[in-house]
Design a protein around this motif. Structure first.
Motif, PDB file in Angstrom:
ATOM      1  N   THR A  20       1.723  -6.464   5.575  1.00  0.00           N
ATOM      2  CA  THR A  20       1.422  -5.314   5.818  1.00  0.00           C
ATOM      3  C   THR A  20       3.109  -4.778   6.432  1.00  0.00           C
ATOM      4  O   THR A  20       3.573  -4.038   6.419  1.00  0.00           O
ATOM      5  CB  THR A  20       0.451  -4.383   7.315  1.00  0.00           C
ATOM      6  OG1 THR A  20       0.561  -6.113   7.646  1.00  0.00           O
ATOM      7  CG2 THR A  20      -0.956  -5.243   6.082  1.00  0.00           C
ATOM      8  N   TYR A 170      -5.419   0.537   7.585  1.00  0.00           N
ATOM      9  CA  TYR A 170      -3.680   0.030   7.540  1.00  0.00           C
ATOM     10  C   TYR A 170      -2.823   1.257   7.266  1.00  0.00           C
ATOM     11  O   TYR A 170      -1.134   1.338   7.086  1.00  0.00           O
ATOM     12  CB  TYR A 170      -3.333  -0.439   6.461  1.00  0.00           C
ATOM     13  CG  TYR A 170      -3.882  -2.459   5.788  1.00  0.00           C
ATOM     14  CD1 TYR A 170      -3.168  -3.354   6.384  1.00  0.00           C
ATOM     15  CD2 TYR A 170      -4.840  -2.315   5.454  1.00  0.00           C
ATOM     16  CE1 TYR A 170      -3.257  -4.297   7.046  1.00  0.00           C
ATOM     17  CE2 TYR A 170      -5.156  -3.640   5.492  1.00  0.00           C
ATOM     18  CZ  TYR A 170      -4.985  -4.556   6.262  1.00  0.00           C
ATOM     19  OH  TYR A 170      -4.948  -6.253   6.133  1.00  0.00           O
ATOM     20  N   ARG A 175      -0.020  -1.294   2.895  1.00  0.00           N
ATOM     21  CA  ARG A 175       0.343  -2.634   3.295  1.00  0.00           C
ATOM     22  C   ARG A 175       0.933  -3.527   1.343  1.00  0.00           C
ATOM     23  O   ARG A 175       0.012  -3.345   0.419  1.00  0.00           O
ATOM     24  CB  ARG A 175      -0.829  -4.087   3.293  1.00  0.00           C
ATOM     25  CG  ARG A 175      -0.607  -5.064   3.394  1.00  0.00           C
ATOM     26  CD  ARG A 175      -1.945  -5.923   3.562  1.00  0.00           C
ATOM     27  NE  ARG A 175      -2.469  -6.335   2.495  1.00  0.00           N
ATOM     28  CZ  ARG A 175      -3.890  -7.059   2.321  1.00  0.00           C
ATOM     29  NH1 ARG A 175      -3.895  -7.346   3.416  1.00  0.00           N
ATOM     30  NH2 ARG A 175      -4.232  -7.355   1.324  1.00  0.00           N
TER      31      ARG A 175
END
Length: 405
Positions: A20, A170, A175
């Protein structure tokens, strides 16, 4: 101590160094990379605790039972263990028990090291992560917020389904390459084990260094995600680990390495605090670095930036000059110093003009305005001084004449 799954897989939501993270800058010595963010060569407020003055993680409120699962329409359902729980009360994070656990008393506590089995999928069913034994410290922001918030509500042996919006996964960055921006995730989690974290006083030098570095790297990840509050939280945890008492003797090399970790955390802490305009805290962090390393270029540079942000150009310029003297070829320091010198000159010109207007125009080129009932503000000071002197002289003369009579 976080281990196993956390160390095992690149791309795990539990890893600080996951896929990420944006690619780090090439050289740690550079100050013009990633907003003058320190990266490893390889790759305030409360006095002692969280210097951000902000909560490190959203607190879990009492879950609200929601009998309408995300994938189903309305209709009342009888209460059962598989009802959806609205974990935060905002509809963005929900948890449902698939396999009941061993009772409420077996729920893990914040600060414990927990091990879970994890399977993460996108909304279309694509599996983006599987880990049979992911271990992390609960409440330390070592993993996705969705996991950190929900695992503490699970019972030992329980298998749960967690549906989370991107905010607690995320986020807007996603990511790369498998999780797109703003992607919701479905997490299937089984709580396998929970145990108290190791006593920091009993850790060897190597173990303490590894643990502190792991928290620091998680802070780096949050910084690069522009989540500066959580970055501060991770750096603060790392600093508490480094600064904890020890009943174990460390070698000189280990002591030096712990100091190196501390300095890096403080430098990055200052960078994060600067991003949040926490100038007092950032200045404190820089000064702590300079107490250990008076010639630390990053600390000098950031201290100069903090002072400049507060308009203290006169104090900031010598500090940046000291940093430039240590690294004359650094273009970032050159640019920042040039900018501050110009701002300081502009500031002095403004002050000079302000004083000139306050005291009047010494050149005498302007003619005072006429005013019937009060003196104009633009009357030159020397005129006022002269008038006062004449008046005082007249009084003195009157006194002398009176004395003679």
């Amino acid at each position: 101590m976080a281990s196993s799954g956390e160390e095992r897989r690149s791309g795990s939501p539990g890893r600080a160094g996951t896929g990420t993270e944006p690619a780090p800058a090439a050289d740690a010595a550079q100050l013009d990379t990633a907003e003058d963010f320190e990266v490893l060569e390889e790759e305030e407020e409360e006095e002692e605790d969280d210097l951000s003055e902000l909560p490190p993680l959203e607190n879990v409120v009492r879950p609200r039972e929601d009998t309408q699962p995300p994938e189903q329409g309305g209709g009342d359902a009888p209460r059962d263990p598989q009802e959806w729980l609205d974990v935060l009360g905002n509809g963005l994070l929900k948890k449902k028990t698939l396999v009941p656990g061993q009772g409420v008393d077996t729920r893990p506590r914040k600060g414990q090291d927990v091990t879970i089995r994890l399977k993460a999928t996108l909304e279309d069913g694509t599996v983006v992560e599987e880990d049979p034994a992911l271990t992390f410290t609960l409440g330390d922001c070592d993993v996705l917020q969705a996991l950190d918030l929900c695992v503490q509500l699970m019972e030992m042996g329980e298998t749960a389904l967690i549906v989370s919006e991107a905010k607690y996964c995320y986020g807007a960055q996603g990511r790369s390459p498998d999780i797109p921006p703003n992607a919701s995730l479905t997490l299937e989690v089984e709580l396998l084990a929970a145990q108290d974290a190791p006593d920091l006083e009993l850790l060897s030098g190597k173990e303490k260094i590894q643990l502190a570095n792991r928290k620091r790297e998680r802070g780096n990840y949050f910084y690069q995600q522009a989540d500066y509050v959580l970055a501060i939280n991770s750096y603060d945890i790392a600093l508490r680990i480094v600064g904890s008492n020890s009943k174990v003797d460390f070698s000189p090399d280990e002591e030096a390495e712990l100091l190196d970790v501390k300095v890096k955390c403080l430098n990055n802490l200052a960078a994060s605090q600067l991003k949040l305009d926490h100038y007092k805290a950032a200045l404190k962090s820089c000064n702590l670095v300079l107490e250990h390393q008076p010639g630390n270029i990053k600390a000098l540079f950031r201290k100069g930036k903090v002072l400049a942000q507060q308009g203290e150009y006169r104090e900031a310029i010598p500090i940046l000059k000291a940093a430039l003297k240590l690294e004359p070829s650094n273009k970032t320091i050159h640019a920042e110093l040039s900018k501050l010198v110009k701002k300081h000159a502009d500031q002095r010109n403004v002050e000079t003009e302000m004083y000139r207007k306050m005291l009047g125009n010494p050149s005498g080129t302007s003619t005072p305005r006429k005013c019937k009932d009060k003196l104009p503000w633009s009357i030159p000071w020397k005129w006022l001084f002269g008038a006062t002197a004449i008046a005082l002289g007249g009084v003195a003369l009157s006194v002398v004449i009176a004395a003679r009579n």
